[in-house]
Motif scaffolding. Structure first.
Motif, PDB file in Angstrom:
ATOM      1  N   TYR A  47    -111.382 -21.422  45.419  1.00 36.70           N
ATOM      2  CA  TYR A  47    -111.163 -22.866  45.559  1.00 36.70           C
ATOM      3  C   TYR A  47    -111.983 -23.413  46.721  1.00 36.70           C
ATOM      4  O   TYR A  47    -112.592 -24.485  46.626  1.00 36.70           O
ATOM      5  CB  TYR A  47    -109.678 -23.139  45.788  1.00 36.70           C
ATOM      6  N   SER A  48    -112.015 -22.671  47.818  1.00 34.36           N
ATOM      7  CA  SER A  48    -112.782 -23.099  48.987  1.00 34.36           C
ATOM      8  C   SER A  48    -114.265 -23.206  48.657  1.00 34.36           C
ATOM      9  O   SER A  48    -114.934 -24.180  49.023  1.00 34.36           O
ATOM     10  CB  SER A  48    -112.581 -22.114  50.141  1.00 34.36           C
ATOM     11  N   GLU A  49    -114.779 -22.202  47.937  1.00 28.77           N
ATOM     12  CA  GLU A  49    -116.206 -22.221  47.594  1.00 28.77           C
ATOM     13  C   GLU A  49    -116.508 -23.316  46.586  1.00 28.77           C
ATOM     14  O   GLU A  49    -117.574 -23.938  46.642  1.00 28.77           O
ATOM     15  CB  GLU A  49    -116.624 -20.852  47.040  1.00 28.77           C
ATOM     16  N   ALA A  50    -115.594 -23.565  45.649  1.00 31.32           N
ATOM     17  CA  ALA A  50    -115.813 -24.657  44.692  1.00 31.32           C
ATOM     18  C   ALA A  50    -115.877 -25.995  45.410  1.00 31.32           C
ATOM     19  O   ALA A  50    -116.724 -26.847  45.100  1.00 31.32           O
ATOM     20  CB  ALA A  50    -114.693 -24.665  43.649  1.00 31.32           C
ATOM     21  N   SER A  51    -114.995 -26.195  46.386  1.00 29.97           N
ATOM     22  CA  SER A  51    -115.013 -27.430  47.166  1.00 29.97           C
ATOM     23  C   SER A  51    -116.263 -27.516  48.028  1.00 29.97           C
ATOM     24  O   SER A  51    -116.891 -28.568  48.137  1.00 29.97           O
ATOM     25  CB  SER A  51    -113.766 -27.499  48.055  1.00 29.97           C
ATOM     26  N   ARG A  52    -116.659 -26.396  48.596  1.00 30.77           N
ATOM     27  CA  ARG A  52    -117.803 -26.387  49.512  1.00 30.77           C
ATOM     28  C   ARG A  52    -119.101 -26.756  48.791  1.00 30.77           C
ATOM     29  O   ARG A  52    -119.941 -27.486  49.306  1.00 30.77           O
ATOM     30  CB  ARG A  52    -117.934 -25.003  50.147  1.00 30.77           C
ATOM     31  N   TRP A  53    -119.277 -26.235  47.572  1.00 28.40           N
ATOM     32  CA  TRP A  53    -120.538 -26.441  46.859  1.00 28.40           C
ATOM     33  C   TRP A  53    -120.493 -27.605  45.871  1.00 28.40           C
ATOM     34  O   TRP A  53    -121.475 -27.851  45.163  1.00 28.40           O
ATOM     35  CB  TRP A  53    -120.933 -25.160  46.133  1.00 28.40           C
ATOM     36  N   SER A  54    -119.385 -28.307  45.831  1.00 23.88           N
ATOM     37  CA  SER A  54    -119.276 -29.456  44.942  1.00 23.88           C
ATOM     38  C   SER A  54    -120.069 -30.646  45.476  1.00 23.88           C
ATOM     39  O   SER A  54    -120.217 -30.827  46.684  1.00 23.88           O
ATOM     40  CB  SER A  54    -117.802 -29.859  44.778  1.00 23.88           C
ATOM     41  N   GLU A  75    -112.641 -28.886  38.409  1.00 24.17           N
ATOM     42  CA  GLU A  75    -113.069 -27.689  39.158  1.00 24.17           C
ATOM     43  C   GLU A  75    -111.955 -27.137  40.046  1.00 24.17           C
ATOM     44  O   GLU A  75    -111.887 -25.930  40.281  1.00 24.17           O
ATOM     45  CB  GLU A  75    -114.287 -28.021  40.027  1.00 24.17           C
ATOM     46  N   GLY A  76    -111.087 -28.034  40.543  1.00 23.47           N
ATOM     47  CA  GLY A  76    -110.002 -27.599  41.406  1.00 23.47           C
ATOM     48  C   GLY A  76    -108.957 -26.775  40.686  1.00 23.47           C
ATOM     49  O   GLY A  76    -108.181 -26.053  41.320  1.00 23.47           O
ATOM     50  N   ILE A  77    -108.919 -26.865  39.356  1.00 26.68           N
ATOM     51  CA  ILE A  77    -108.014 -26.035  38.555  1.00 26.68           C
ATOM     52  C   ILE A  77    -108.747 -24.810  38.031  1.00 26.68           C
ATOM     53  O   ILE A  77    -108.234 -23.694  38.067  1.00 26.68           O
ATOM     54  CB  ILE A  77    -107.438 -26.841  37.374  1.00 26.68           C
ATOM     55  N   ALA A  78    -109.971 -25.023  37.560  1.00 28.79           N
ATOM     56  CA  ALA A  78    -110.737 -23.935  36.952  1.00 28.79           C
ATOM     57  C   ALA A  78    -111.057 -22.831  37.949  1.00 28.79           C
ATOM     58  O   ALA A  78    -111.009 -21.639  37.601  1.00 28.79           O
ATOM     59  CB  ALA A  78    -112.030 -24.489  36.336  1.00 28.79           C
ATOM     60  N   LEU A 137    -121.488 -18.835  58.326  1.00 31.60           N
ATOM     61  CA  LEU A 137    -122.062 -19.797  59.268  1.00 31.60           C
ATOM     62  C   LEU A 137    -122.890 -20.853  58.536  1.00 31.60           C
ATOM     63  O   LEU A 137    -122.762 -22.055  58.804  1.00 31.60           O
ATOM     64  CB  LEU A 137    -122.938 -19.056  60.282  1.00 31.60           C
ATOM     65  N   GLY A 138    -123.703 -20.401  57.601  1.00 36.11           N
ATOM     66  CA  GLY A 138    -124.534 -21.352  56.864  1.00 36.11           C
ATOM     67  C   GLY A 138    -123.718 -22.319  56.030  1.00 36.11           C
ATOM     68  O   GLY A 138    -123.985 -23.521  56.010  1.00 36.11           O
ATOM     69  N   SER A 139    -122.712 -21.797  55.351  1.00 38.62           N
ATOM     70  CA  SER A 139    -121.891 -22.671  54.506  1.00 38.62           C
ATOM     71  C   SER A 139    -121.039 -23.618  55.345  1.00 38.62           C
ATOM     72  O   SER A 139    -120.748 -24.742  54.936  1.00 38.62           O
ATOM     73  CB  SER A 139    -121.013 -21.834  53.581  1.00 38.62           C
ATOM     74  N   LEU A 140    -120.615 -23.151  56.547  1.00 36.55           N
ATOM     75  CA  LEU A 140    -119.857 -24.028  57.439  1.00 36.55           C
ATOM     76  C   LEU A 140    -120.711 -25.206  57.888  1.00 36.55           C
ATOM     77  O   LEU A 140    -120.267 -26.365  57.863  1.00 36.55           O
ATOM     78  CB  LEU A 140    -119.365 -23.243  58.643  1.00 36.55           C
ATOM     79  N   LEU A 141    -121.952 -24.921  58.287  1.00 37.17           N
ATOM     80  CA  LEU A 141    -122.864 -25.998  58.697  1.00 37.17           C
ATOM     81  C   LEU A 141    -123.155 -26.932  57.530  1.00 37.17           C
ATOM     82  O   LEU A 141    -123.208 -28.155  57.697  1.00 37.17           O
ATOM     83  CB  LEU A 141    -124.165 -25.393  59.230  1.00 37.17           C
ATOM     84  N   TYR A 142    -123.304 -26.356  56.346  1.00 33.91           N
ATOM     85  CA  TYR A 142    -123.562 -27.170  55.164  1.00 33.91           C
ATOM     86  C   TYR A 142    -122.396 -28.119  54.894  1.00 33.91           C
ATOM     87  O   TYR A 142    -122.590 -29.312  54.600  1.00 33.91           O
ATOM     88  CB  TYR A 142    -123.787 -26.256  53.956  1.00 33.91           C
ATOM     89  N   GLY A 143    -121.179 -27.601  55.009  1.00 33.47           N
ATOM     90  CA  GLY A 143    -120.006 -28.439  54.774  1.00 33.47           C
ATOM     91  C   GLY A 143    -119.851 -29.526  55.812  1.00 33.47           C
ATOM     92  O   GLY A 143    -119.536 -30.680  55.492  1.00 33.47           O
ATOM     93  N   LEU A 144    -120.091 -29.192  57.082  1.00 32.25           N
ATOM     94  CA  LEU A 144    -119.967 -30.184  58.146  1.00 32.25           C
ATOM     95  C   LEU A 144    -121.012 -31.279  58.016  1.00 32.25           C
ATOM     96  O   LEU A 144    -120.714 -32.469  58.173  1.00 32.25           O
ATOM     97  CB  LEU A 144    -120.081 -29.496  59.507  1.00 32.25           C
ATOM     98  N   ILE A 145    -122.262 -30.894  57.730  1.00 32.26           N
ATOM     99  CA  ILE A 145    -123.332 -31.887  57.562  1.00 32.26           C
ATOM    100  C   ILE A 145    -123.023 -32.799  56.376  1.00 32.26           C
ATOM    101  O   ILE A 145    -123.218 -34.017  56.437  1.00 32.26           O
ATOM    102  CB  ILE A 145    -124.688 -31.185  57.378  1.00 32.26           C
ATOM    103  N   GLY A 146    -122.510 -32.200  55.293  1.00 35.98           N
ATOM    104  CA  GLY A 146    -122.162 -33.011  54.129  1.00 35.98           C
ATOM    105  C   GLY A 146    -121.076 -34.015  54.441  1.00 35.98           C
ATOM    106  O   GLY A 146    -121.139 -35.172  54.003  1.00 35.98           O
TER     107      GLY A 146
END
Length: 509
Positions: free
Chosen positions: A278-285, A297-300, A477-486
């Motif tokens: 769920y975290s990765e689906a939210s992160r890359w959405s 996506e939050g259910i799937a 680290l990379g995904s955290l920065l990606y999420g924060l920038i988004g």
């Protein structure tokens, strides 16, 4: 290998009773999974004595079908009543219940069912073709790898919260703090118990999630009063359309892979797989701010992951003799009473049993589509009843289920406390998902970190130098920065959109 599959198919074809056992076990599993507090573990445990009456293959098929059905069953009550029937379904409630509140309960159930079947089939296929290699990979995971895996899930906290990074982090830290209550796992000293004996064992996860989801929802609904349009007149399970399958194909594939890999890690389980997916689906959405409002996506994501973890957890059980989850640990009892010891020699000494289990679990996942549509429809009929009747019934059911876990009145107290906590978090806009992620992954991260430091003589570099752990930490680290920038960009766009009307008024003046 082909001869083994043909032999297993021949056995099942010559014994039609096995198909009836699989059908019964799936129905039994869905029923137990959908009742809060009972879970698939209880369903499997209750049937173990009855396996005496069957041969080993039939007995293990019976237990495996219950495992498959119960993993999906927990999503039914999670979607319809915001009451997860099992811990691995807690994540499904985050988007399943809001979709049901929109009048799309049938669609939410259909998505959960289809995603469960896809994830389950994927995990079983991987189990069939890659059990030994994946089991060897799982053995390479030590404390640094488990720590890095937990951190990967925890970093998603920054991506949840509908724009409020601060509230998401506060909720996540609160969950991490609650996870430390109880006996220190390494020193045996009490922590944050404030002298209370009832806190020595820590905060039970199942009572906590039932309180924070189910009881908090009942409190909120009664606080708001019955609103027009909330009672759904007609619900029928609607499987996703071809377009919805295409739109969620990446989410389904990613979550199924995550679920299978995490399921293969001994002791981690489907709950962790669901929350990380769920975290990765939210992160890359492209629209992570919509998660928690009722998106497909939050259910799937969690449903495909936790069902894929079922097949994954069977890998260490059959290949190494190590249970991959609490349910497979109980299933060992069903093997040992027949004198079967799971482990590396099992595939050579009892290949018919192993390959029959493979085929049986595949059939169970396919039958789950048929049985799930029928059973979910009957559960959905409850939505026609006024919430003034349904709400108290949910509270009684939750209290009964929570007490039945350990026959401990303290678990009910935990549920009531977290019901108030969940109600307060909703009222002040703190995301429940961040809290639950911290609560689930906190113990894994803490224990793995401390064990890893002790084994490496407190050399922090050992966490980065190990290939798997270092890769996971770098990705975190990379995904955290990606999420924060988004989130910064989305907040900036909201600010610009809000200031545009004011600028237009000033220009016209």
């Amino acid at each position: 290998m082909l001869d083994s599959y043909l032999s297993a198919l021949g056995y099942m074809a010559s014994n039609p009773f096995t198909f009836l056992l699989i059908i019964f076990s799936v129905v039994w599993g869905i029923a137990f999974g959908s009742i809060p507090g009972l879970t698939g573990i209880v369903g499997v445990a209750l049937l173990i004595p009855f396996t005496f009456a069957f041969d080993p293959i039939e007995g293990l098929l019976l237990l495996g079908g219950v495992y498959v059905g119960s993993t999906f069953g927990g999503s039914i009550s999670a979607i319809l009543f915001n009451t997860p029937g099992s811990p691995e379904a807690a994540c499904t409630a985050l988007d399943g219940y809001p979709m049901a509140r929109k009048g799309q309960a049938g669609k939410a159930l259909g998505i959960a069912l289809a995603a469960s079947a896809i994830g389950g089939v994927f995990g079983t296929v991987v189990l069939m073709v890659a059990a030994p290699p994946l089991a060897r990979l799982a053995l390479q995971f030590g404390p640094p790898e488990y720590f890095a895996l937990a951190i990967l899930g925890i970093t998603a906290i920054a991506s949840i919260g509908n724009g409020s990074v601060l509230k998401a982090l506060i909720a996540g830290l609160l969950g991490l703090g609650v996870a430390t209550i109880g006996i220190d796992p390494l020193t045996g000293m009490p922590r944050f118990t404030f002298g209370s004996m009832m806190l020595l064992t820590g905060v039970g996860f199942v009572p906590a999630i039932i309180g924070i989801f189910a009881l908090a929802e009942v409190l909120q609904r009664f606080g708001e009063g019955e609103k027009e349009g909330e009672i759904i007149a007609d619900v029928s399970t609607e499987l996703p359309t071809v377009r919805e399958f295409i739109e969620t194909r990446v989410t389904l594939l990613r979550s199924s892979v995550i679920g299978t890999l995490i399921g293969a890690l001994p002791g981690v389980g489907a709950t962790t797989a669901a929350f990380i997916s769920y975290s990765e689906a939210s992160r890359w959405s492209k629209h992570p701010e919509k998660f928690g409002t009722g998106v497909v996506e939050g259910i799937a994501a969690p449903e495909s992951a936790n069902n894929a973890a079922v097949g994954g957890s069977m890998i260490p059980l059959l290949a190494l003799g190590i249970p991959g989850s609490a349910t497979t640990a109980v299933m060992i009892g069903g093997l040992t009473i027949h004198g079967i010891i799971p482990g590396p020699q099992l595939m050579q000494t009892n290949s018919d049993l192993v390959y029959s289990v493979f085929i049986g679990m595949m059939l169970a996942n396919l039958l789950m589509l048929i049985v799930g549509v029928r059973m979910a429809r009957y559960f959905a009929l409850i939505l026609k009843a006024p919430y003034a009747l349904v709400g108290p019934a949910i509270v009684v059911l939750c209290m009964t289920g929570v007490y039945a876990l350990n026959n401990n009145i303290i678990d009910i107290a935990v549920m009531l406390v977290f019901g108030v906590v969940g109600f307060a978090m909703r009222r002040f806009g703190f995301p429940v998902a961040s809290f639950i992620i911290g609560l689930v992954l906190g113990p894994i991260a803490e224990l793995s970190l401390r064990q890893g430091l002790m084994l490496s003589d407190y050399d922090v570099g050992a966490f980065v130098s190990r290939p798997i752990a270092g890769t996971l930490l770098l990705f975190s680290l990379g995904s955290l920065l990606y999420g924060l920038i988004g989130q910064i960009r989305r907040n900036r766009r909201k600010t610009q959109a809000a200031s545009a009307p004011d600028a237009a008024k000033e220009a016209s003046a």
